[in-house]
Design an enzyme around this catalytic site. Structure first.
Site, PDB file in Angstrom:
ATOM      1  N   ASP A  71       0.798  -1.116  -0.041  1.00  0.00           N
ATOM      2  CA  ASP A  71      -0.014  -0.117  -0.042  1.00  0.00           C
ATOM      3  C   ASP A  71       0.839   1.241  -0.033  1.00  0.00           C
ATOM      4  OD1 ASP A  71       0.886  -0.157   2.701  1.00  0.00           O
ATOM      5  OD2 ASP A  71      -1.045  -0.358   3.704  1.00  0.00           O
ATOM      6  N   ASN A 137      -6.856  -0.917  14.124  1.00  0.00           N
ATOM      7  CA  ASN A 137      -8.643  -1.070  13.856  1.00  0.00           C
ATOM      8  C   ASN A 137      -9.017  -2.353  12.955  1.00  0.00           C
ATOM      9  OD1 ASN A 137      -7.563  -0.278  11.407  1.00  0.00           O
ATOM     10  ND2 ASN A 137      -8.771   1.603  11.237  1.00  0.00           N
ATOM     11  N   HIS A 139      -7.380  -3.148  10.022  1.00  0.00           N
ATOM     12  CA  HIS A 139      -7.209  -2.973   8.585  1.00  0.00           C
ATOM     13  C   HIS A 139      -5.963  -4.084   8.475  1.00  0.00           C
ATOM     14  CE1 HIS A 139      -4.358   0.631   9.397  1.00  0.00           C
ATOM     15  NE2 HIS A 139      -3.875  -0.384   9.042  1.00  0.00           N
ATOM     16  N   GLU A 144      -9.456  -0.796   5.024  1.00  0.00           N
ATOM     17  CA  GLU A 144     -10.038  -0.342   6.423  1.00  0.00           C
ATOM     18  C   GLU A 144     -11.330  -0.759   6.610  1.00  0.00           C
ATOM     19  OE1 GLU A 144      -8.202   1.568   8.300  1.00  0.00           O
ATOM     20  OE2 GLU A 144      -7.154   3.174   7.397  1.00  0.00           O
TER      21      GLU A 144
HETATM   22  C1  GLP Z   1      -0.289   0.873   8.355  1.00  0.00           C
HETATM   23  C2  GLP Z   1      -0.052   0.297   6.806  1.00  0.00           C
HETATM   24  C3  GLP Z   1      -0.134  -1.401   6.940  1.00  0.00           C
HETATM   25  C4  GLP Z   1       0.431  -1.933   8.075  1.00  0.00           C
HETATM   26  C5  GLP Z   1      -0.536  -1.567   9.275  1.00  0.00           C
HETATM   27  C6  GLP Z   1       0.162  -1.801  10.574  1.00  0.00           C
HETATM   28  O1  GLP Z   1      -1.251   1.868   8.028  1.00  0.00           O
HETATM   29  N1  GLP Z   1      -0.927   0.821   6.032  1.00  0.00           N
HETATM   30  O2  GLP Z   1       0.405  -1.728   5.695  1.00  0.00           O
HETATM   31  O3  GLP Z   1       0.481  -3.259   8.109  1.00  0.00           O
HETATM   32  O4  GLP Z   1      -0.774   0.011   9.201  1.00  0.00           O
HETATM   33  O5  GLP Z   1       1.017  -0.863  10.989  1.00  0.00           O
HETATM   34  P1  GLP Z   1       1.988  -1.302  12.182  1.00  0.00           P
HETATM   35  O6  GLP Z   1       2.821  -2.080  11.840  1.00  0.00           O
HETATM   36  O7  GLP Z   1       2.966   0.243  12.218  1.00  0.00           O
HETATM   37  O8  GLP Z   1       1.154  -1.337  13.546  1.00  0.00           O
END
Ligand code: GLP
Length: 260
Positions: A71, A137, A139, A144
């Protein structure tokens, strides 16, 4: 998509990155030309450090591999420190002795994001391994809450809390409100999927993702439909899972469909 079984590996926090890195090294040793999609964020950062160390030791090579971004933000200028392409170059690709055969970033700088998403959807077809993080959340990528299992790679609005992380944690020059993400449909088509989850703050969402009825409120819950899903959790993230202690790696597969 037939439903499968998620294989859960609960690892001590101190060993988590090295253990997951060893699994990736083994996959690449068996298939040097893997097509892998990669997340950004806090969770994979120690994994990338461990992988870079393994590559420097000569244990693994990405020279024939294709790395595809999961992403990317829309609205951040090239070079912004919170951009996913910047983070992947900073933490992994730019530190490798030999770069990957291909690094497929998401073209968010052109005039037509929808067309860029459609191009990335073609790149996301035929992934061998989808490496994924879990949002606080629920996602996955920028899928999302509200996202479903038929969603393709597309332009999405991101949750306010997600966009704020770009600014507060990674110093984005503006707070982004949108992004492009590989959709759950493509992630479910990958030959294999790994969900990386660390830290106590993810424990409740991991429980929901694996043990509550699948729902658009928790897009990660649809990953249970994947025929070859492995969840790599550290002990803190796994603390709400039933019998997590008994399932410390190596552990048995857990049935996740039908839901319990
Ligand atoms: C982000 C990214 C995702 C990631 C997720 C978890 O917003 N878009 O690709 O896997 O949220 O992030 P983190 O590992 O910092 O908790």
């Amino acid at each position: 998509m037939t439903s499968g079984e998620a294989h859960l590996e609960v690892l001590p926090s101190a060993d988590w990155a090295a253990a997951v890195a060893a699994r990736l090294v083994a996959r690449l040793a068996a298939h040097r030309n893997l097509r892998i999609c990669l997340p950004t964020g806090e969770t994979p950062a120690p994994l990338y450090t461990a992988i870079v160390a393994a590559e420097h030791r000569g244990d693994v090579s990405f020279a024939e591999a294709t790395l595809v971004m999961l992403d990317e933000w829309l609205g951040l200028p090239p070079g912004d420190p919170a951009r996913g392409d910047e983070m992947l170059r900073r933490e992994l690709i730019g530190r490798l002795r030999v770069p990957p055969a291909r690094f497929v970033a998401i073209d968010v700088d052109g005039p037509d994001p929808a067309a860029a998403a459609a191009r990335h959807d073609r790149e996301a077809a035929g992934l061998d391994l989808a490496i994924l993080g879990l949002g606080i959340n629920g996602h996955v990528g920028f899928n999302e809450p509200g996202s479903g299992p038929q969603d393709t790679t597309r332009v999405v609005e991101v949750a306010a809390t997600t966009g704020e992380i770009a600014s507060t944690r990674y110093g984005a020059s503006v707070t982004p409100h949108a992004g492009i993400t590989i959709g759950l449909a493509r992630l479910l088509e990958a030959r294999e999927a790994w969900l990386l989850v660390t830290g106590e703050r993810k424990a409740e969402m991991l429980y929901r993702a694996l043990h509550r009825p699948e729902s658009r409120d928790c897009p990660a819950s649809y990953l249970r439909r994947h025929a070859r899903l492995t969840v790599f959790a550290d002990e803190a993230a796994a603390e709400m899972l039933p019998d997590a202690g008994a399932r410390r790696s190596p552990g048995p597969s857990i049935p996740t469909h039908p839901v319990i």
